[in-house]
Design an enzyme around this catalytic site. Structure first.
Site, short mmCIF file in Angstrom:
data_model
loop_
_atom_site.label_atom_id
_atom_site.label_comp_id
_atom_site.label_asym_id
_atom_site.label_seq_id
_atom_site.Cartn_x
_atom_site.Cartn_y
_atom_site.Cartn_z
N GLY A 1 0.81 -1.23 0.00
CA GLY A 1 0.00 0.00 0.00
C GLY A 1 0.82 1.25 0.00
N GLY B 1 2.45 3.52 1.68
CA GLY B 1 2.88 3.66 3.06
C GLY B 1 3.30 5.08 3.41
N ARG B 2 3.58 5.86 2.37
CA ARG B 2 4.01 7.24 2.66
C ARG B 2 3.67 8.20 1.53
NH1 ARG B 2 10.47 7.09 1.73
NH2 ARG B 2 10.50 5.53 0.09
N ASP C 1 7.85 4.97 8.90
CA ASP C 1 7.51 6.24 9.53
C ASP C 1 6.76 7.18 8.59
OD1 ASP C 1 9.50 6.88 7.76
OD2 ASP C 1 10.95 7.57 9.26
N GLY C 2 6.56 6.74 7.35
CA GLY C 2 5.83 7.57 6.40
C GLY C 2 6.62 8.75 5.86
N ARG D 1 -1.05 0.54 -10.03
CA ARG D 1 0.10 -0.37 -10.10
C ARG D 1 -0.40 -1.80 -10.28
NH1 ARG D 1 4.22 2.06 -6.33
NH2 ARG D 1 3.62 4.23 -6.29
N ASP E 1 4.86 -4.16 -7.30
CA ASP E 1 4.18 -2.96 -6.77
C ASP E 1 4.80 -1.68 -7.33
OD1 ASP E 1 6.19 -4.23 -4.93
OD2 ASP E 1 6.19 -2.22 -4.07
N ASP F 1 8.46 5.02 -9.16
CA ASP F 1 9.18 4.78 -7.91
C ASP F 1 10.70 4.71 -8.11
OD1 ASP F 1 6.95 4.97 -6.42
OD2 ASP F 1 7.03 2.94 -5.58
P1 AMP Z 1 9.51 0.97 -2.12
O1 AMP Z 1 10.52 -0.09 -1.91
O2 AMP Z 1 10.00 2.36 -1.87
O3 AMP Z 1 8.81 0.83 -3.43
O4 AMP Z 1 8.42 0.76 -0.97
C1 AMP Z 1 7.66 -0.41 -0.80
C2 AMP Z 1 6.46 -0.10 0.05
O5 AMP Z 1 6.86 0.34 1.34
C3 AMP Z 1 5.59 1.01 -0.52
O6 AMP Z 1 4.28 0.63 -0.38
C4 AMP Z 1 5.90 2.21 0.32
O7 AMP Z 1 4.77 3.03 0.46
C5 AMP Z 1 6.31 1.59 1.65
N1 AMP Z 1 7.32 2.43 2.33
C6 AMP Z 1 8.59 2.68 1.94
N2 AMP Z 1 9.21 3.48 2.82
C7 AMP Z 1 8.32 3.77 3.78
C8 AMP Z 1 8.35 4.55 4.97
N3 AMP Z 1 9.42 5.21 5.34
N4 AMP Z 1 7.23 4.61 5.70
C9 AMP Z 1 6.11 3.95 5.34
N5 AMP Z 1 6.02 3.18 4.26
C10 AMP Z 1 7.09 3.10 3.47
MG MG Z 2 7.37 1.45 -4.38
#
Ligand code: AMP
Ligand code: MG
Length: 475
Positions: free
Chosen positions: A82, A84-85, A117-118, A175, A239, A249
């Site tokens: 989802g 996450g941030r 931490d978002g 996605r 994703d 991303d």
């Molecule tokens: P990514 O590897 O950046 O594509 O992230 C994978 C998933 O983790 C995505 O759904 C992001 O929204 C979530 N995510 C990455 N970093 C953070 C963070 N610092 N806080 C919350 N969710 C995160």
């Molecule tokens: Mg991502």
């Protein structure tokens, strides 16, 4: 200020999204705004734009949401992920760009943040900012950016870093993972609503089968474009795959420096699953994950038949790019071999990918000296000299002059790409609250085929002290 803002994702079942209140970053500073602000018709003052993007000010009727998706990470089912941030603000309908969604990344926790931490740090936000615009200028489908904010929050990564928010812009955040979320959690009604939404909004007039064929073909083309420019994404999890085939991303990405099919830009990817040479087949693997979600609508054999087109679509686009990069106008049987042989030599001699093609753009038939830059840097390399003899023979079939070919090649072989050490120079400055290098590099990346003589030294092979810069998933 009036913006006709809507959030069409909210018409989808609640399973797919949650209303979210953004967490503003501390002491926000608006570092940069792109010209998308005008294109989107956002007539806010800089101060209001900053407050709005930081979640301190809301437009009338505005409701921000985070969406629920899942995904396969490094080949393994990872379940729910989802946003996450990243928080979606909604869409604007624009006369020139159609509908465009604005999303802020780094706006704090959402119901999908899991342990995170978002937040986003300056380092990764600047990298996403620069790369989005660089890819767009290279005519590679990508998400775009509207603005960059930095803040004073303490963000805990390997060290303590400062916060940032990137405002991203794209027609849709859809996605592969949104579909996987519904399918694997057996949410059939939600999945059908999502398919209908995607089809009617982004593939109007197409049947479901045509939509899938289109996604497969565009994903294949995107992979060919990445390979052609030497872009390595680094985290091709399902994703991070856009339904609209946008580059999405930006994390530990890298542009090829020394040519290397096995180049791994993501330090965390020890097995090299997402190495440069693997990307086209990973693109297909991810498409298979998407197609599985359509199993209630098509027999397996039909989905397989659709997917089987992928390799041809990729090869067709890749060969087109190869001919352009080599300055070949005619189509000859031997062209792919010629291209493959050059890449083999480049990989063997570890020649700088961007530099070689830019130099080759000034090559004069049967005149080895016209590649003086290459010989000066790498010495007289027999493998390349042998290849040039075959290239000469091939060029003899063409009717355009060296000068004409050079002009054409310089419109497809960039002089500058965003190498990691360049991004690092910009990051160091932004972390000090300055924006001079950010501005000048954006200017170059917006016109990477131009000469920009003041920055000439950045167009050569990467200086050895700047090679092998390691970037991890941490962001
Ligand atoms: P990514 O590897 O950046 O594509 O992230 C994978 C998933 O983790 C995505 O759904 C992001 O929204 C979530 N995510 C990455 N970093 C953070 C963070 N610092 N806080 C919350 N969710 C995160
Ligand atoms: Mg991502």
């Amino acid at each position: 200020m009036t913006i006709n803002f809507e959030n069409s994702f909210k018409t989808l079942p609640k399973f797919l999204w949650e209303e979210v209140k953004p967490t503003p970053i501390l002491n926000p500073k608006l570092i940069h705004i792109t010209k998308l602000k005008n294109d989107l018709g956002i007539n806010l003052s800089d101060e209001d734009l900053k407050l709005w993007l930081n979640g301190e000010k809301f437009l009338e009727g505005e409701q921000r949401i985070a969406t629920r998706y899942a995904g396969h990470q490094f080949g393994v089912w990872a379940g729910q992920l989802g946003d996450g941030r990243a928080i979606s603000m909604g869409e604007i309908n624009t006369p020139n760009l159609g509908r465009q969604e604005i999303q802020t990344k780094g706006s704090g926790k959402t119901p999908f943040s899991r342990m995170g931490d978002g937040k986003a740090v300056i380092r990764s936000s600047v990298r996403e900012y620069l790369a989005s615009e660089a890819m767009a200028a290279l005519s590679i489908p990508t998400t775009r950016v509207l603005a960059l904010l930095t803040g004073d929050d303490k963000v805990y990564r390997e060290t303590i870093e400062k916060s940032a928010i990137v405002a991203r812009v794209f027609p849709s955040n859809l996605r592969f993972g949104h579909f996987e979320m519904c399918f694997h959690f057996k949410k059939t009604t939600e999945l059908d609503a999502l398919i209908h939404y995607a089809q009617s909004t982004f593939f109007p007039g197409m049947s479901m089968e045509e939509m899938l064929a289109d996604i497969i073909s565009k994903t294949a083309k995107l992979m060919a474009q990445w390979q052609g420019v030497g872009f390595c994404h680094g985290v091709m999890n399902s994703d991070n795959m856009s339904l609209l085939s946008l580059t999405l991303d930006y994390g530990p990405y890298g542009f090829l420096e020394d040519t290397d099919f096995n180049y791994i830009c993501n330090h965390t990817d020890q097995q090299g699953r997402y190495a440069y040479g693997q990307q086209p087949s990973i693109g297909m693997w991810n498409l298979e994950r998407l197609l599985i979600c359509f199993m209630n609508h098509f027999p397996k054999e039909k989905l397989q038949e659709l997917l089987n087109v992928y390799p041809q679509e990729f090869e067709k686009e890749y060969l087109k790019i190869a001919r352009l990069k080599l300055g070949l106008e005619l189509k000859q049987e031997q062209d792919y071999q010629l291209w493959a042989n050059l890449l083999k030599v480049m990989d063997q001699l570890k020649l700088d990918y961007t530099y070689l093609f830019r130099q080759l753009s000034s090559y004069q038939k049967s005149n080895k000296e016209s590649l003086q830059g290459i010989w000066d840097y790498y010495g007289n390399r027999q493998e390349l000299i042998d290849w040039l003899k075959i290239y000469d023979e091939r060029l003899n079939l063409e009717s355009i002059s060296d000068e004409e070919r050079s002009l054409l090649m310089k419109t497809v072989n960039p002089k500058y790409v965003l190498k990691n050490y360049i991004a690092q120079e910009v990051i160091a400055e932004v972390e000090e609250g300055k924006d001079l290098k950010l501005n000048s590099w954006l200017n170059i990346l917006y016109s990477p085929f131009e000469e920009h003589p003041d920055f000439h030294s950045y167009s050569g092979p990467t200086p050895s002290e700047h090679k092998h810069y390691e970037v991890s998933c941490s962001s």
